[in-house]
Design an enzyme around this catalytic site. Structure first.
Site, PDB file in Angstrom:
ATOM      1  N   VAL A   1      44.143  38.571  32.894  1.00 25.42           N
ATOM      2  CA  VAL A   1      42.973  39.631  32.613  1.00 25.42           C
ATOM      3  C   VAL A   1      43.628  40.292  31.147  1.00 25.42           C
ATOM      4  O   VAL A   1      43.477  41.199  30.442  1.00 25.42           O
ATOM      5  CB  VAL A   1      42.560  40.663  33.306  1.00 25.42           C
ATOM      6  N   GLY A   2      45.224  40.391  31.033  1.00 23.15           N
ATOM      7  CA  GLY A   2      45.861  41.095  30.389  1.00 23.15           C
ATOM      8  C   GLY A   2      46.816  40.219  29.196  1.00 23.15           C
ATOM      9  O   GLY A   2      46.167  38.577  29.174  1.00 23.15           O
TER      10      GLY A   2
ATOM     11  N   ARG B   1      38.696  48.967  34.517  1.00 15.86           N
ATOM     12  CA  ARG B   1      38.002  48.280  36.511  1.00 15.86           C
ATOM     13  C   ARG B   1      39.046  48.662  37.669  1.00 15.86           C
ATOM     14  O   ARG B   1      38.098  48.308  38.906  1.00 15.86           O
ATOM     15  CB  ARG B   1      37.650  46.634  35.373  1.00 15.86           C
ATOM     16  N   ILE B   2      40.350  48.125  37.123  1.00 18.59           N
ATOM     17  CA  ILE B   2      40.888  48.018  38.486  1.00 18.59           C
ATOM     18  C   ILE B   2      41.784  48.949  38.879  1.00 18.59           C
ATOM     19  O   ILE B   2      41.581  49.170  39.989  1.00 18.59           O
ATOM     20  CB  ILE B   2      42.344  47.084  37.843  1.00 18.59           C
TER      21      ILE B   2
ATOM     22  N   ASP C   1      55.029  45.551  41.504  1.00 24.81           N
ATOM     23  CA  ASP C   1      54.223  43.753  41.538  1.00 24.81           C
ATOM     24  C   ASP C   1      54.218  43.167  40.347  1.00 24.81           C
ATOM     25  O   ASP C   1      54.440  41.518  40.204  1.00 24.81           O
ATOM     26  CB  ASP C   1      52.864  43.463  41.436  1.00 24.81           C
TER      27      ASP C   1
ATOM     28  N   HIS D   1      54.437  39.501  41.159  1.00 25.62           N
ATOM     29  CA  HIS D   1      53.760  39.394  40.325  1.00 25.62           C
ATOM     30  C   HIS D   1      52.051  38.613  40.662  1.00 25.62           C
ATOM     31  O   HIS D   1      51.674  37.243  40.007  1.00 25.62           O
ATOM     32  CB  HIS D   1      54.165  38.442  39.192  1.00 25.62           C
ATOM     33  N   ILE D   2      52.121  38.975  41.950  1.00 25.07           N
ATOM     34  CA  ILE D   2      50.486  38.320  43.279  1.00 25.07           C
ATOM     35  C   ILE D   2      49.367  39.119  42.689  1.00 25.07           C
ATOM     36  O   ILE D   2      48.504  38.985  44.211  1.00 25.07           O
ATOM     37  CB  ILE D   2      51.318  38.301  43.990  1.00 25.07           C
ATOM     38  N   GLY D   3      49.635  39.848  42.141  1.00 22.53           N
ATOM     39  CA  GLY D   3      48.092  41.114  42.420  1.00 22.53           C
ATOM     40  C   GLY D   3      47.158  39.847  42.273  1.00 22.53           C
ATOM     41  O   GLY D   3      46.105  40.817  43.531  1.00 22.53           O
TER      42      GLY D   3
HETATM   43  C1  GLV Z   1      48.223  39.297  35.660  1.00 26.58           C
HETATM   44  O1  GLV Z   1      49.159  39.880  35.017  1.00 26.58           O
HETATM   45  C2  GLV Z   1      46.832  39.125  34.364  1.00 26.58           C
HETATM   46  O2  GLV Z   1      46.972  39.763  33.360  1.00 26.58           O
HETATM   47  O3  GLV Z   1      46.111  38.337  35.075  1.00 26.58           O
END
Ligand code: GLV
Length: 353
Positions: A109-110, A188-189, A304, A328-330
């Site tokens: 998403v980033g 969104r998040i 994370d 980094h398992i978001g």
């Molecule tokens: C994870 O960090 C993403 O940006 O999807």
């Protein structure tokens, strides 16, 4: 001919795939002599096996990122690139790649690893995968609960034999119930995180950052609690920080949010407050965070994302019992990673039509 589940799924995604081939590919395999698309990682093996025949794919068939020099070599002449957040799509890469590049599709998403402005200038379409909202918000909530209730310390105490008789004042943590929950970036998040928080009956939810007040999101959240839990925008960052028992970061990483959580921010926060970060490591000035946790300027942190990733195993943050770090398992649920791979591939395909 009976289609298996996997195959059906591929067909829905790509109705033009004539039939499924189960062929495996080795590192940097190209099916065609002049592949049109570069996939920088083995993103979803079951999908890739089938798709490699249809489009002219070159795929880095590994769990690990392409080394930069290989990426620069392999991107040359491609019309489409499917990348992850480890691949820097910067000016150097765009120049090396060539003018035929039309689509960059990232399985994230980033988009802070992509020079989006330069892509726009060149008419290159950039796609990302926002379909990880709930999964990422759930991780933020998990980190918060774990930090607030000191789960890591507690679990270690069981293993180490430190667990003795039940004690009235041992391993005391903090409630979300009746607290003030702060959401930085009600996108969104952030909004989904706020929804989850409503279930814990906080006293109120405050939000700040992002693109200002969000009356529609406020209304959706207000309805969920039947108006019993106020949801309020606080424009001033310091006022926001000073009011919250929890600050959860959900904003995009840009030059203006770099080291947003710095020494001044930790000073502004309550000493009983915790910071949760599921955004980007560079949102936080980590050195300042170490000091804030050591000095008790804030009570805890759940991260994370770090800077750098991976975090060196001798990093001072790892010596702090009040800090919980995940790698980094978001978005790392089975279903969501599959959905992200599917969307990234789909958008790549659509963009190239
Ligand atoms: C994870 O960090 C993403 O940006 O999807």
């Amino acid at each position: 001919h009976h289609l298996g589940d996997k195959e059906m799924w591929i067909r829905r995604l790509w109705p033009s795939v004539p039939h499924a081939h189960s062929r495996l590919f080795s590192q940097m395999e190209c099916v065609s002599a002049s592949p049109d698309v570069l996939v920088t990682r083995r993103i979803c093996s079951s999908l890739m096996e089938h798709l490699i025949e249809e489009r002219q794919f070159a795929c880095w068939d590994s769990e690990d990122p392409m080394p930069r020099d290989v990426l620069l070599k392999e991107c040359v002449g491609k019309s489409g690139i499917l990348c992850t957040l480890n691949d820097k799509i910067d000016l150097e890469l765009l120049n090396t790649c060539g003018e035929q590049l039309r689509v960059v599709s990232t399985m994230s998403v980033g988009v802070d690893h992509i020079n989006v402005e330069e892509c726009e200038r060149r008419g290159i379409r950039v796609f990302f995968t926002p379909n990880l909202t709930e999964t990422t918000a759930e991780l933020a909530a998990s980190l918060l609960l774990a930090v607030n209730r000191r789960l890591v310390e507690s679990e270690r105490a069981v293993r180490s034999g430190e667990w003795g008789a039940w004690k009235p004042e041992w391993l005391l943590g903090r409630d979300i119930f009746q607290s003030t929950v702060g959401v930085y970036g009600l996108g969104r998040i952030g909004e989904h995180f706020a929804r989850i928080m409503l279930g814990f009956s906080p006293q109120k939810i405050l939000y700040s950052g992002g693109r200002g007040r969000k009356p529609e999101a406020e209304e959706r959240l207000r309805k969920l609690s039947g108006g019993t839990i106020p949801v309020q925008y606080v424009e001033d960052f310091n006022e926001f920080l000073a009011s919250c028992d929890v600050v959860s970061n959900h904003c995009a990483y840009t030059s203006s949010t770099h080291h947003l959580f710095n020494e001044a921010a930790f000073q502004a926060m309550k000493s009983s407050a915790v910071l949760i970060n599921t955004g980007r490591g560079k949102h936080v000035d980590q050195e300042a965070l170490v000091h804030a946790l050591q000095s008790g300027a804030i009570a805890g942190a759940g991260l994370d994302v770090t800077d750098p990733e991976p975090l060196p195993t001798d990093h001072p943050l790892l010596d702090l019992p009040t800090c919980l770090i995940t790698p980094h398992i978001g978005s790392a649920s089975i279903q969501t990673r599959r959905n992200m791979a599917q969307l990234a591939l789909h958008q790549l395909d659509q963009g190239l039509q």
